[in-house]
Design a protein around this motif. Structure first.
Motif, PDB file in Angstrom:
ATOM      1  N   MET A 123     -24.296 -38.580 -46.456  1.00  0.00           N
ATOM      2  CA  MET A 123     -24.702 -38.142 -45.117  1.00  0.00           C
ATOM      3  C   MET A 123     -24.059 -39.017 -44.040  1.00  0.00           C
ATOM      4  SD  MET A 123     -28.693 -37.335 -46.022  1.00  0.00           S
ATOM      5  CE  MET A 123     -29.232 -36.212 -44.748  1.00  0.00           C
ATOM      6  N   LEU A 124     -24.009 -40.309 -44.280  1.00  0.00           N
ATOM      7  CA  LEU A 124     -23.369 -41.198 -43.316  1.00  0.00           C
ATOM      8  C   LEU A 124     -21.869 -40.942 -43.247  1.00  0.00           C
ATOM      9  CD1 LEU A 124     -25.235 -44.539 -44.127  1.00  0.00           C
ATOM     10  CD2 LEU A 124     -25.645 -42.992 -42.208  1.00  0.00           C
ATOM     11  N   ALA A 125     -21.266 -40.705 -44.403  1.00  0.00           N
ATOM     12  CA  ALA A 125     -19.820 -40.453 -44.443  1.00  0.00           C
ATOM     13  C   ALA A 125     -19.460 -39.117 -43.798  1.00  0.00           C
ATOM     14  CB  ALA A 125     -19.322 -40.489 -45.888  1.00  0.00           C
ATOM     15  N   SER A 126     -20.432 -38.222 -43.678  1.00  0.00           N
ATOM     16  CA  SER A 126     -20.192 -36.902 -43.084  1.00  0.00           C
ATOM     17  C   SER A 126     -20.378 -36.894 -41.570  1.00  0.00           C
ATOM     18  CB  SER A 126     -21.147 -35.875 -43.708  1.00  0.00           C
ATOM     19  OG  SER A 126     -20.968 -35.795 -45.104  1.00  0.00           O
ATOM     20  N   ALA A 127     -20.439 -38.071 -40.968  1.00  0.00           N
ATOM     21  CA  ALA A 127     -20.597 -38.206 -39.510  1.00  0.00           C
ATOM     22  C   ALA A 127     -21.884 -37.551 -39.017  1.00  0.00           C
ATOM     23  CB  ALA A 127     -19.389 -37.626 -38.768  1.00  0.00           C
ATOM     24  N   LEU A 128     -22.917 -37.534 -39.865  1.00  0.00           N
ATOM     25  CA  LEU A 128     -24.173 -36.909 -39.476  1.00  0.00           C
ATOM     26  C   LEU A 128     -24.808 -37.569 -38.242  1.00  0.00           C
ATOM     27  CD1 LEU A 128     -26.329 -34.773 -40.001  1.00  0.00           C
ATOM     28  CD2 LEU A 128     -27.410 -36.367 -41.616  1.00  0.00           C
ATOM     29  N   PRO A 129     -24.756 -38.895 -38.107  1.00  0.00           N
ATOM     30  CA  PRO A 129     -25.366 -39.476 -36.893  1.00  0.00           C
ATOM     31  C   PRO A 129     -24.774 -38.914 -35.603  1.00  0.00           C
ATOM     32  CG  PRO A 129     -24.914 -41.185 -38.512  1.00  0.00           C
ATOM     33  CD  PRO A 129     -24.277 -39.935 -39.026  1.00  0.00           C
ATOM     34  N   ARG A 130     -23.467 -38.820 -35.550  1.00  0.00           N
ATOM     35  CA  ARG A 130     -22.824 -38.295 -34.342  1.00  0.00           C
ATOM     36  C   ARG A 130     -23.156 -36.822 -34.155  1.00  0.00           C
ATOM     37  NH1 ARG A 130     -18.841 -35.123 -33.837  1.00  0.00           N
ATOM     38  NH2 ARG A 130     -18.085 -35.447 -35.980  1.00  0.00           N
ATOM     39  N   ARG A 131     -23.125 -36.059 -35.228  1.00  0.00           N
ATOM     40  CA  ARG A 131     -23.379 -34.623 -35.132  1.00  0.00           C
ATOM     41  C   ARG A 131     -24.818 -34.347 -34.695  1.00  0.00           C
ATOM     42  NH1 ARG A 131     -21.993 -33.173 -40.978  1.00  0.00           N
ATOM     43  NH2 ARG A 131     -22.300 -30.981 -40.403  1.00  0.00           N
ATOM     44  N   LEU A 132     -25.763 -35.145 -35.190  1.00  0.00           N
ATOM     45  CA  LEU A 132     -27.146 -34.995 -34.733  1.00  0.00           C
ATOM     46  C   LEU A 132     -27.268 -35.355 -33.260  1.00  0.00           C
ATOM     47  CD1 LEU A 132     -29.196 -36.462 -37.724  1.00  0.00           C
ATOM     48  CD2 LEU A 132     -29.251 -34.101 -36.914  1.00  0.00           C
ATOM     49  N   ARG A 133     -26.651 -36.464 -32.874  1.00  0.00           N
ATOM     50  CA  ARG A 133     -26.723 -36.902 -31.473  1.00  0.00           C
ATOM     51  C   ARG A 133     -26.167 -35.840 -30.539  1.00  0.00           C
ATOM     52  NH1 ARG A 133     -22.547 -41.250 -30.370  1.00  0.00           N
ATOM     53  NH2 ARG A 133     -21.339 -39.314 -30.330  1.00  0.00           N
ATOM     54  N   ASP A 134     -25.154 -35.109 -30.996  1.00  0.00           N
ATOM     55  CA  ASP A 134     -24.512 -34.097 -30.158  1.00  0.00           C
ATOM     56  C   ASP A 134     -25.184 -32.731 -30.246  1.00  0.00           C
ATOM     57  OD1 ASP A 134     -22.710 -36.049 -29.465  1.00  0.00           O
ATOM     58  OD2 ASP A 134     -21.125 -35.363 -30.814  1.00  0.00           O
ATOM     59  N   SER A 135     -26.188 -32.569 -31.098  1.00  0.00           N
ATOM     60  CA  SER A 135     -26.852 -31.267 -31.238  1.00  0.00           C
ATOM     61  C   SER A 135     -27.572 -30.911 -29.941  1.00  0.00           C
ATOM     62  CB  SER A 135     -27.831 -31.276 -32.414  1.00  0.00           C
ATOM     63  OG  SER A 135     -28.803 -32.285 -32.254  1.00  0.00           O
ATOM     64  N   THR A 136     -27.571 -29.633 -29.633  1.00  0.00           N
ATOM     65  CA  THR A 136     -28.109 -29.184 -28.340  1.00  0.00           C
ATOM     66  C   THR A 136     -29.573 -28.757 -28.405  1.00  0.00           C
ATOM     67  OG1 THR A 136     -27.289 -26.948 -28.770  1.00  0.00           O
ATOM     68  CG2 THR A 136     -25.829 -28.452 -27.558  1.00  0.00           C
ATOM     69  N   ASP A 137     -30.095 -28.503 -29.598  1.00  0.00           N
ATOM     70  CA  ASP A 137     -31.503 -28.133 -29.725  1.00  0.00           C
ATOM     71  C   ASP A 137     -31.999 -28.488 -31.119  1.00  0.00           C
ATOM     72  OD1 ASP A 137     -30.701 -26.008 -31.468  1.00  0.00           O
ATOM     73  OD2 ASP A 137     -30.411 -24.694 -29.732  1.00  0.00           O
ATOM     74  N   MET A 138     -33.301 -28.356 -31.341  1.00  0.00           N
ATOM     75  CA  MET A 138     -33.889 -28.740 -32.618  1.00  0.00           C
ATOM     76  C   MET A 138     -33.422 -27.860 -33.758  1.00  0.00           C
ATOM     77  SD  MET A 138     -37.832 -29.891 -31.800  1.00  0.00           S
ATOM     78  CE  MET A 138     -38.067 -30.939 -33.230  1.00  0.00           C
ATOM     79  N   ASN A 139     -33.192 -26.600 -33.494  1.00  0.00           N
ATOM     80  CA  ASN A 139     -32.728 -25.712 -34.553  1.00  0.00           C
ATOM     81  C   ASN A 139     -31.355 -26.151 -35.056  1.00  0.00           C
ATOM     82  OD1 ASN A 139     -32.852 -23.128 -36.153  1.00  0.00           O
ATOM     83  ND2 ASN A 139     -31.013 -22.755 -34.945  1.00  0.00           N
ATOM     84  N   GLU A 140     -30.469 -26.524 -34.150  1.00  0.00           N
ATOM     85  CA  GLU A 140     -29.147 -26.979 -34.567  1.00  0.00           C
ATOM     86  C   GLU A 140     -29.252 -28.251 -35.411  1.00  0.00           C
ATOM     87  OE1 GLU A 140     -24.892 -28.529 -32.640  1.00  0.00           O
ATOM     88  OE2 GLU A 140     -26.393 -27.560 -31.358  1.00  0.00           O
ATOM     89  N   ALA A 141     -30.100 -29.184 -34.992  1.00  0.00           N
ATOM     90  CA  ALA A 141     -30.289 -30.412 -35.757  1.00  0.00           C
ATOM     91  C   ALA A 141     -30.917 -30.109 -37.125  1.00  0.00           C
ATOM     92  CB  ALA A 141     -31.166 -31.379 -34.977  1.00  0.00           C
ATOM     93  N   PHE A 142     -31.869 -29.177 -37.158  1.00  0.00           N
ATOM     94  CA  PHE A 142     -32.486 -28.764 -38.417  1.00  0.00           C
ATOM     95  C   PHE A 142     -31.440 -28.202 -39.376  1.00  0.00           C
ATOM     96  CE2 PHE A 142     -34.146 -25.138 -40.859  1.00  0.00           C
ATOM     97  CZ  PHE A 142     -35.135 -25.744 -41.602  1.00  0.00           C
ATOM     98  N   VAL A 143     -30.559 -27.351 -38.881  1.00  0.00           N
ATOM     99  CA  VAL A 143     -29.522 -26.738 -39.716  1.00  0.00           C
ATOM    100  C   VAL A 143     -28.586 -27.808 -40.280  1.00  0.00           C
ATOM    101  CG1 VAL A 143     -27.513 -25.208 -39.685  1.00  0.00           C
ATOM    102  CG2 VAL A 143     -29.644 -24.487 -38.595  1.00  0.00           C
ATOM    103  N   LEU A 144     -28.282 -28.817 -39.491  1.00  0.00           N
ATOM    104  CA  LEU A 144     -27.426 -29.908 -39.965  1.00  0.00           C
ATOM    105  C   LEU A 144     -28.070 -30.637 -41.142  1.00  0.00           C
ATOM    106  CD1 LEU A 144     -26.211 -31.459 -36.582  1.00  0.00           C
ATOM    107  CD2 LEU A 144     -24.795 -30.247 -38.254  1.00  0.00           C
ATOM    108  N   LEU A 145     -29.342 -30.926 -41.041  1.00  0.00           N
ATOM    109  CA  LEU A 145     -30.046 -31.618 -42.119  1.00  0.00           C
ATOM    110  C   LEU A 145     -30.225 -30.714 -43.333  1.00  0.00           C
ATOM    111  CD1 LEU A 145     -32.721 -33.349 -39.884  1.00  0.00           C
ATOM    112  CD2 LEU A 145     -31.011 -34.551 -41.254  1.00  0.00           C
TER     113      LEU A 145
END
Length: 349
Positions: free
Chosen positions: A189-211
């Motif tokens: 998850m860390l290697a997949s740039a998840l922290p940046r992608r979560l930080r850049d998510s525009t709403d909770m649904n987008e962040a949920f889909v990432l996880l």
């Protein structure tokens, strides 16, 4: 629960709820409500949902104020373990907020590393075991093999690594041990740039889909992880924005509204959050809230889980989806002082 204890506690329960279980069920008048365009009729468990919330929050506030046990006269609450009305008030959430999310670097990668490392096990003792072994826990010093060796040794000596609060399935990344797979997943998850992608998510649904996209993380875990990450400075979404109903919540919703609520669970949870003042007032209940913060979607979702359990004793004739009839976890009070420090961005401390 010992049936004799249940009978002995009826007079005390009447002080809290105003009448005994059978009288409430006999006098109950169903409410007809429309949710997501679908007409629904409530069962007696619907009113119990609000009574339980008032009782459980009162017990929490009493304990927080320094009152001595027991913190409720309700025999079911006294005999069995239930989570708090507000998810962030629970012991593990309090620890995560104060000792994990806000303790250490506020760099997005470090925040996510700490929260996910904690949440994969969801157990304070496992986090502290790793701290004892490696000191301050950070992504810079994280190595799957070193952490795996420490956890394998602890597991081999009989220590339980995972919380029993809910099942955290293994992600199946090739290792024989569950904890090894979770360490590998964290690294991935860390290697997949998840922290940046979560930080850049525009709403909770987008962040949920990432996880949700990662192996071993279904709808329930993805939403729980999202709420925990949202406590931190990495995300700043409104808890009234989005909700996902877990299995326990779906059981509680079935008991409150019957099978016609199938498929609209998220909308039902939103109805509960939006109408909470109306129903507390209708039933003459004093709900103390959380320093002025009303129940949020995640809290109403959790309350359906707890109402499902509570109703196994108080409404044994009302069936859910799972068919469970017992409350497994007994209440064993601890003398550890409660903490009540919440995300600073909430402004309620």
């Amino acid at each position: 629960m010992d049936p004799r204890a249940n009978d002995a506690g009826r007079d005390e329960l009447m002080l809290d709820l105003g009448m005994d279980y059978e009288s409430r069920a006999h006098d109950f008048v169903p409410l007809e409500v429309t949710i997501a365009g679908r007409p629904l009729s409530t069962s007696p468990v619907f009113d119990t949902y609000w009574r339980f919330a008032a009782l459980r929050q009162h017990a929490y506030v009493s304990r927080l104020s320094g009152a001595s046990a027991p913190w409720s006269t309700d025999p079911v609450l006294r005999a069995h373990r239930f989570t708090n009305c507000y998810r962030a008030s629970d012991r593990v959430s309090q620890y995560l907020i104060n000792e994990v999310a806000y303790s250490g670097s506020q760099d997005p990668e470090e925040i996510l590393f700490r929260i996910l490392l904690f949440k994969f096990f969801n157990k304070i003792e496992t986090w502290e075991l790793l701290q004892d072994e490696f000191g301050s826990l950070s992504s810079d010093g994280f190595a799957v093999d070193r952490y795996d060796e420490a956890l394998s040794e602890a597991s081999g000596s009989g220590r339980t690594l995972y919380s029993a609060a809910y099942v955290i399935p293994a992600p199946g990344l090739g290792a024989t041990r569950k904890h090894t797979n979770h360490l590998r997943l964290l690294d991935h998850m860390l290697a997949s740039a998840l922290p940046r992608r979560l930080r850049d998510s525009t709403d909770m649904n987008e962040a949920f889909v990432l996880l949700r996209a990662f192996p071993g993380i279904g709808d329930f875990l993805a939403f729980q992880f999202l709420i925990d990450i949202n406590y931190s400075t990495l995300l700043n979404f409104d808890e009234m924005e989005y909700v996902v109903a877990g299995p326990g919540a779906r059981d509680g919703i079935r008991k409150c509204f019957g099978p016609r609520a199938n498929g609209i669970e998220a909308e039902v949870i939103r109805y509960m959050a939006d109408s909470q003042d109306e129903h507390f007032a209708r039933l003459g209940l004093q709900f103390e809230g959380l320093r002025g913060r009303p129940l949020q979607l995640i809290d109403c979702q959790n309350l359906f889980c707890e109402t499902d359990k509570y109703a196994r004793v108080t409404h044994p004739d009302v069936s859910g989806i799972s068919g469970r009839t017992r409350i497994k976890q007994k209440f064993r009070p601890t003398m550890q002082p409660l903490t009540a420090r919440f995300p600073p961005k909430w402004g309620i401390d």
